[in-house]
Write an enzyme that holds these catalytic residues in place. Structure first.
Site, PDB file in Angstrom:
ATOM      1  N   LYS A  56      15.796  31.130  27.347  1.00  0.00           N
ATOM      2  CA  LYS A  56      17.016  31.704  26.770  1.00  0.00           C
ATOM      3  C   LYS A  56      16.623  32.846  25.842  1.00  0.00           C
ATOM      4  CE  LYS A  56      21.212  29.315  25.301  1.00  0.00           C
ATOM      5  NZ  LYS A  56      21.699  28.334  24.332  1.00  0.00           N
ATOM      6  N   VAL A  57      17.255  33.986  26.064  1.00  0.00           N
ATOM      7  CA  VAL A  57      16.874  35.213  25.351  1.00  0.00           C
ATOM      8  C   VAL A  57      18.140  35.829  24.753  1.00  0.00           C
ATOM      9  CG1 VAL A  57      15.844  37.506  25.653  1.00  0.00           C
ATOM     10  CG2 VAL A  57      15.033  35.597  27.061  1.00  0.00           C
TER      11      VAL A  57
END
Ligand code: E4P
Length: 212
Positions: free
Chosen positions: A82-83
């Site tokens: 997750k960015v």
């Protein structure tokens, strides 16, 4: 539509997985901090229960984000990195796409951000609808906007409706054709319930008692 649970609590994942309806998990640093425990251990336990587990990077510069992305994705094949939606995040997503690392672009609050993340190569984007509603904007309206754009251009990126707060959010996301909803445990518990189901079951059981 895929159902994910929004939690860092392994027990909650186990419970909903046992219903046969769970496709994945989203965690975030706040949820992980709330539960405590070792992050890697938590993610690995979840990866044994479902096929897609989002683990969020905490660095803010792309070179550090990339290091975390490489580390997390090496833990288990089911990890999705997750960015956050920042320029550094876009660079990280581009790198991950080239390396075959799956990403979930988080903290999406506009259609422009959604398109940028998809073009950079995100596997999923997470528009936060509840937080938009909280500041007086139209969270589900954003999902409608994004799904229209997705219909126009056929992006591969899945639209993951995040920050859901109540059962209607899940129905409305499905009506709009969103690919995934991530749902807190407290909302998940409400989905199987209906007062007429309870009344109906009570009547069936009472009537059955009379037969005996
Ligand atoms: C999504 O991945 C996020 O973890 C989450 O949906 C945020 O929800 P909140 O606005 O209830 O914190």
């Amino acid at each position: 539509m895929k159902y994910f649970i929004d939690t860092a609590n392994v027990g909650e994942v186990e419970e909903v997985a046992s219903w046969g309806v769970l496709d994945g998990v989203t965690t975030n640093p706040s949820l992980v901090a709330k539960e405590g425990g070792d992050f890697k251990e938590t993610v690995l336990k979840m990866c044994e229960l479902v096929n897609e587990v989002s683990a969020q990077v905490t660095a803010t510069e792309s070179d550090e984000m990339i290091k975390q992305a490489e580390e997390y994705s090496g833990w288990h094949k089911n990890v999705v990195v997750k960015v956050p939606m920042t320029i550094e995040g876009l660079k990280t997503i581009k790198y991950c796409k080239e390396k075959g690392i799956r990403t979930n672009c988080t903290l999406v609050f506009s259609a422009n951000q959604a398109v940028l993340a998809a073009k950079a190569g995100a596997s999923m984007i997470s528009p936060f609808i509840g937080r938009l509603d909280d500041v007086g904007q139209d969270g589900m309206g954003l999902i409608a906007e994004i799904m229209t754009i997705w219909d126009n251009y056929d992006f591969d990126t899945e639209v993951l409706v995040a920050s859901t707060r109540h059962p209607r959010h899940i129905v409305e996301a499905a009506e709009l054709g969103a690919h995934i909803c991530t749902i807190p445990f407290k909302v998940f518990e409400k989905l199987p319930k209906h007062q007429l189901t309870d009344i109906g079951l009570r009547k069936f059981l009472d009537d059955w008692d009379k037969v005996k």
